[in-house]
Write an enzyme that holds these catalytic residues in place. Sequence first.
Site, PDB file in Angstrom:
ATOM      1  N   ASN A 135       0.815  -1.227   0.000  1.00  0.00           N
ATOM      2  CA  ASN A 135       0.000   0.000   0.000  1.00  0.00           C
ATOM      3  C   ASN A 135       0.848   1.277   0.000  1.00  0.00           C
ATOM      4  OD1 ASN A 135      -2.520   1.681   0.969  1.00  0.00           O
ATOM      5  ND2 ASN A 135      -0.966   1.994   2.546  1.00  0.00           N
ATOM      6  N   LYS A 183       1.869   2.703 -10.904  1.00  0.00           N
ATOM      7  CA  LYS A 183       0.641   1.964 -10.578  1.00  0.00           C
ATOM      8  C   LYS A 183       0.270   1.002 -11.714  1.00  0.00           C
ATOM      9  CE  LYS A 183      -0.267   3.721  -6.497  1.00  0.00           C
ATOM     10  NZ  LYS A 183      -0.247   2.882  -5.284  1.00  0.00           N
ATOM     11  N   TYR A 192       3.662   8.499 -11.170  1.00  0.00           N
ATOM     12  CA  TYR A 192       2.700   7.811 -10.307  1.00  0.00           C
ATOM     13  C   TYR A 192       1.874   6.802 -11.119  1.00  0.00           C
ATOM     14  CZ  TYR A 192      -1.185   7.341  -6.944  1.00  0.00           C
ATOM     15  OH  TYR A 192      -2.145   6.855  -6.088  1.00  0.00           O
ATOM     16  N   ALA A 193       1.345   7.256 -12.261  1.00  0.00           N
ATOM     17  CA  ALA A 193       0.510   6.376 -13.083  1.00  0.00           C
ATOM     18  C   ALA A 193       1.333   5.224 -13.659  1.00  0.00           C
ATOM     19  CB  ALA A 193      -0.151   7.168 -14.205  1.00  0.00           C
ATOM     20  N   ALA A 194       2.573   5.514 -14.064  1.00  0.00           N
ATOM     21  CA  ALA A 194       3.416   4.446 -14.617  1.00  0.00           C
ATOM     22  C   ALA A 194       3.720   3.397 -13.543  1.00  0.00           C
ATOM     23  CB  ALA A 194       4.709   5.033 -15.174  1.00  0.00           C
TER      24      ALA A 194
HETATM   25  N1  LIG Z   1      -6.544   8.314  -1.111  1.00  0.00           N
HETATM   26  C1  LIG Z   1      -7.051   7.940  -2.283  1.00  0.00           C
HETATM   27  O1  LIG Z   1      -8.194   8.276  -2.642  1.00  0.00           O
HETATM   28  C2  LIG Z   1      -6.230   7.064  -3.186  1.00  0.00           C
HETATM   29  C3  LIG Z   1      -6.606   7.004  -4.545  1.00  0.00           C
HETATM   30  C4  LIG Z   1      -5.880   6.149  -5.384  1.00  0.00           C
HETATM   31  C5  LIG Z   1      -4.844   5.382  -4.863  1.00  0.00           C
HETATM   32  N2  LIG Z   1      -4.497   5.483  -3.548  1.00  0.00           N
HETATM   33  C6  LIG Z   1      -3.407   4.641  -3.068  1.00  0.00           C
HETATM   34  O2  LIG Z   1      -3.716   4.174  -1.755  1.00  0.00           O
HETATM   35  C7  LIG Z   1      -2.505   4.004  -1.003  1.00  0.00           C
HETATM   36  C8  LIG Z   1      -2.566   4.765   0.295  1.00  0.00           C
HETATM   37  O3  LIG Z   1      -2.774   6.145   0.009  1.00  0.00           O
HETATM   38  P1  LIG Z   1      -3.093   7.216   1.145  1.00  0.00           P
HETATM   39  O4  LIG Z   1      -3.965   8.239   0.504  1.00  0.00           O
HETATM   40  O5  LIG Z   1      -3.540   6.530   2.390  1.00  0.00           O
HETATM   41  O6  LIG Z   1      -1.606   7.837   1.334  1.00  0.00           O
HETATM   42  P2  LIG Z   1      -0.907   8.524   2.627  1.00  0.00           P
HETATM   43  O7  LIG Z   1       0.135   9.429   2.081  1.00  0.00           O
HETATM   44  O8  LIG Z   1      -1.944   9.115   3.539  1.00  0.00           O
HETATM   45  O9  LIG Z   1      -0.209   7.291   3.372  1.00  0.00           O
HETATM   46  C9  LIG Z   1       0.875   6.613   2.802  1.00  0.00           C
HETATM   47  C10 LIG Z   1       1.690   5.972   3.900  1.00  0.00           C
HETATM   48  O10 LIG Z   1       2.770   5.267   3.269  1.00  0.00           O
HETATM   49  C11 LIG Z   1       3.973   5.550   3.953  1.00  0.00           C
HETATM   50  N3  LIG Z   1       5.113   5.382   3.025  1.00  0.00           N
HETATM   51  C12 LIG Z   1       5.406   6.130   1.938  1.00  0.00           C
HETATM   52  N4  LIG Z   1       6.529   5.703   1.351  1.00  0.00           N
HETATM   53  C13 LIG Z   1       6.966   4.630   2.075  1.00  0.00           C
HETATM   54  C14 LIG Z   1       8.075   3.750   1.963  1.00  0.00           C
HETATM   55  N5  LIG Z   1       8.984   3.861   0.976  1.00  0.00           N
HETATM   56  N6  LIG Z   1       8.205   2.759   2.879  1.00  0.00           N
HETATM   57  C15 LIG Z   1       7.290   2.626   3.872  1.00  0.00           C
HETATM   58  N7  LIG Z   1       6.230   3.436   4.033  1.00  0.00           N
HETATM   59  C16 LIG Z   1       6.065   4.429   3.138  1.00  0.00           C
HETATM   60  C17 LIG Z   1       3.813   6.978   4.447  1.00  0.00           C
HETATM   61  O11 LIG Z   1       4.679   7.264   5.539  1.00  0.00           O
HETATM   62  C18 LIG Z   1       2.318   6.995   4.856  1.00  0.00           C
HETATM   63  O12 LIG Z   1       2.145   6.578   6.190  1.00  0.00           O
HETATM   64  C19 LIG Z   1      -1.388   4.451  -1.939  1.00  0.00           C
HETATM   65  O13 LIG Z   1      -0.884   3.319  -2.614  1.00  0.00           O
HETATM   66  C20 LIG Z   1      -2.083   5.366  -2.919  1.00  0.00           C
HETATM   67  O14 LIG Z   1      -1.398   5.461  -4.142  1.00  0.00           O
HETATM   68  C21 LIG Z   1      -5.170   6.334  -2.717  1.00  0.00           C
END
Ligand SMILES: NC(=O)c1ccc[n+]([C@@H]2O[C@H](COP(=O)([O-])OP(=O)(O)OC[C@H]3O[C@@H](n4cnc5c(N)ncnc54)[C@H](O)[C@@H]3O)[C@@H](O)[C@H]2O)c1
Length: 297
Positions: free
Chosen positions: A94, A168, A164-166
């Site tokens: 995640n 994902k 980011y898209a690439a």
């Molecule tokens: N929020 C949305 O609507 C949404 C939409 C599409 C995709 N996503 C995907 O859902 C996932 C979570 O997103 P979110 O909105 O909760 O993000 P967020 O930024 O709130 O949380 C991400 C967490 O990942 C941790 N992190 C980042 N890089 C790291 C690394 N290298 N090693 C360990 N931990 C790391 C950060 O410290 C943070 O706690 C992501 O993969 C994001 O791309 C979210």
Amino acid sequence: MDLQGKAAIVTGGARGIGLAIVEELAAQGASVVIVDSGVSISGEPEQPRLAEEVSSRIDGTAAVCGDIAEVEVARNAVELSQKRFGAVDIIVNNAAIIRDAFIFKSDPGNWDAVIRTNLSGAQRLLAAATPAMREQAKTGRAPGAIVNIVSTAGIYGNFGQGAYAAAKAGLIGLTRVVAHDLARSRIRCNAVAPFAATRVTESIKPANEAQAAYKAKALQVPARYVARLVSFLASDRSAHVTGQLFGVRGREVFVFSQPRPAQRLLQGEEHLDLQALEQHFTELVTDLEAFSGDPIL
Ligand SMILES: NC(=O)c1ccc[n+]([C@@H]2O[C@H](COP(=O)([O-])OP(=O)(O)OC[C@H]3O[C@@H](n4cnc5c(N)ncnc54)[C@H](O)[C@@H]3O)[C@@H](O)[C@H]2O)c1
């Protein structure tokens, strides 16, 4: 309690969607290793002990404070899960960061950082965990499950989100390959594109009215709905589900079709004309525009 006795690793599990997933897995009886580096949205150091702080508040969890793209951190997470919780049954990739830039302004360092966390991070953990998961399956333990958190940005695209898209889209490809690689062990691998209110949703800068509508509506959607789908995909109740691409926005759960040839044209010697294929061309619309309608809560 669908996940009683199971051991999980959730990357980026200390906040946002990852934290909601940790809470749901723990509520369903799983033990969970939270791996989190406590970074900002763009991956800058912010709260390096965050995973420990969060773990101290949730029973049945343990923490690894570190960057999942480091091979050692991934190994530590697997070892901790085995030593503390006796196995590795569930992996949730995640963790992700965002560094947006139009392609004509993009910077190689930012590109590499995004690919490293969002795509290579998943490879690190899967490479560390899947040998143990395969061994467990051979000894008669219920086969494990992997859930990769992707994004509709990797399916539709969005302005300025090249890296980011690439990453994902790469993770969607990896999902299919891992599902193939582990099919004989009956270990499953699926991808979930989530929608939920997090600090990332708050930070969206709308490029048009449809994107502004998306932001306003996405901010109403709690992450627990994502967590419920992930928990189901992690459980033995979905033992027949692998290689699939889902979306989840509030109570709506989507299964996405995956690209397959929609129409065939045979080239002749004359001038090539693609008109016969045009009815299957895909509209160039961003994910934020495609999902700007009302969520159902
Ligand atoms: N929020 C949305 O609507 C949404 C939409 C599409 C995709 N996503 C995907 O859902 C996932 C979570 O997103 P979110 O909105 O909760 O993000 P967020 O930024 O709130 O949380 C991400 C967490 O990942 C941790 N992190 C980042 N890089 C790291 C690394 N290298 N090693 C360990 N931990 C790391 C950060 O410290 C943070 O706690 C992501 O993969 C994001 O791309 C979210």
